[in-house]
Write an enzyme that holds these catalytic residues in place. Sequence first.
Site, short mmCIF file in Angstrom:
data_model
loop_
_atom_site.label_atom_id
_atom_site.label_comp_id
_atom_site.label_asym_id
_atom_site.label_seq_id
_atom_site.Cartn_x
_atom_site.Cartn_y
_atom_site.Cartn_z
N PHE A 138 42.67 36.04 38.90
CA PHE A 138 41.50 36.93 39.01
C PHE A 138 40.89 36.78 40.39
O PHE A 138 40.55 35.68 40.81
CB PHE A 138 40.45 36.58 37.94
CG PHE A 138 39.27 37.51 38.01
CD1 PHE A 138 39.37 38.83 37.59
CD2 PHE A 138 38.06 37.07 38.53
CE1 PHE A 138 38.29 39.69 37.67
CE2 PHE A 138 36.97 37.93 38.61
CZ PHE A 138 37.09 39.24 38.18
N ASP A 223 41.64 30.80 46.49
CA ASP A 223 40.42 31.46 46.01
C ASP A 223 39.62 30.40 45.26
O ASP A 223 39.89 30.10 44.10
CB ASP A 223 40.81 32.63 45.10
CG ASP A 223 39.59 33.30 44.49
OD1 ASP A 223 38.49 32.74 44.55
OD2 ASP A 223 39.75 34.41 43.93
N LYS A 252 30.09 32.34 44.41
CA LYS A 252 29.31 31.82 43.27
C LYS A 252 28.31 30.74 43.70
O LYS A 252 27.24 31.07 44.18
CB LYS A 252 30.24 31.32 42.18
CG LYS A 252 31.01 32.47 41.51
CD LYS A 252 31.71 32.04 40.25
CE LYS A 252 32.56 33.12 39.63
NZ LYS A 252 31.88 33.98 38.70
N1 PLP Z 1 37.58 35.11 42.40
C1 PLP Z 1 37.39 34.29 41.36
C2 PLP Z 1 38.31 33.12 41.16
C3 PLP Z 1 36.36 34.53 40.45
O1 PLP Z 1 36.20 33.73 39.41
C4 PLP Z 1 35.52 35.66 40.67
C5 PLP Z 1 34.43 35.98 39.71
O2 PLP Z 1 34.38 35.56 38.60
C6 PLP Z 1 35.75 36.46 41.78
C7 PLP Z 1 36.79 36.16 42.63
C8 PLP Z 1 34.89 37.66 42.04
O3 PLP Z 1 33.62 37.26 42.43
P1 PLP Z 1 32.40 38.31 42.38
O4 PLP Z 1 32.18 38.64 40.96
O5 PLP Z 1 31.26 37.54 43.01
O6 PLP Z 1 32.83 39.47 43.21
#
Ligand code: PLP
Length: 411
Positions: A138, A223, A252
């Site tokens: 994700f 990520d 986050k």
């Molecule tokens: N990457 C990861 C691993 C995430 O857990 C998330 C959100 O849960 C994102 C990217 C996307 O972040 P945002 O919701 O701040 O765009």
Amino acid sequence: MIPTMPEQEFAVSSLMDITERPEIVFVKGQGSWLTDHRGKRYLDFVQGWAVTCLGHCPRVVTEALAAQAAELITPSPAFYNEPSLRLAGLIAKHSSFQRVFFTNSGAEANEGAIKLARKWGRRFKGGAFEIITFDHGFHGRTLATMSASGKPGWDTMFAPQVEGFPKATLNDIASVEERITDRTAAVMLEPVQGEAGVFRATVPFLRELRALTKRHNCLLIADEIQTGMGRTGKLWGVDHTATVPDIMCLGKAIGGGVMPLSAFIAPARIWEVMIPNPIIHSTTFGGNPIACAAGLAAIAVTLEEDLPGQAAAKGAFLLKELATLQARYPQVLTDAHGLGLLIGMEFPTDEIGYACAAGLFKRGVLVAGTYSKARTIRIEPPLGIPMELLKEMLNRLEDTFKEIAGAQRST
Ligand code: PLP
């Protein structure tokens, strides 16, 4: 004093839906607790989707915000501001990277990393543009990050989407090897797949992946949006394997769970490819002083109070207790796994998972779902959560399991 507000004051239908929301409105948050408009308190194990690592409204961050708000809020990213310079310096000091690019959401940080990798591929690898990502991974909800994500159906949902994200299988190095070609600019992964159900990239896999990407002259992008800032028991998720990626994406918790703040970070040798035209990735609020002031306060507390160490110890305690509950209620809980305070509880069916989330909600505990809806439920409390609150949550969880097991027997 918490106001009691009449239901009709809330025009809930004016908000576009993102999910089915419970019929309550939160009006206050403090540490591990949220309070709704009727004054009911909830032990919050969602924490803004793993955002508020310091708990709700941490005083050190709210004070830093108030102080910064009185000085300077947003002069434009075209000018230097002190909090962003200091925060970039601190992130650089505690990572292996010299360049920090501030953005506002996780998806936006990942977009930046994707663009940087493509630019690098164009300059240094004959136009390579593909980025291998992983099934069930994700990376966000913009078009490119949806295409990069491995959630079933996401690569076509808003077709035509962004091309160039072949999918490999997590912890299967051969599946990556099969997909690496001259077109591959990078491989991108989460050190722990959070949304997918809390599945960890194993230590040997990450190490082999680092070696493989080096052999094939591709970048490795981590990520760390969910795993960074101590959540998994180390400051960064990749620290568990002593693997150094080429680009890391943060989000986050780096804004203290209070301000929208994210970043992608890279060594100077990689960032140089954006010169002389770095503006091709920029954002109006990126690195604004108020978000960076929150980030500075957050990272200082994270280090001073060894929150990663606390997450490791408390996560180990939770997993041990969950294993005991699993042994007692095997028909309810089939597994519990995770790293630090990013933990997934697995249930035999969606229905049992929903019953567990509903039972906890009734008992004043909030938990988060995953891709697999309620088959896996995530628990992600603040890293400094007091032990007695962990125990309180476990008591309420056991009561919930007892109720579900009782209902199963009577049918
Ligand atoms: N990457 C990861 C691993 C995430 O857990 C998330 C959100 O849960 C994102 C990217 C996307 O972040 P945002 O919701 O701040 O765009």
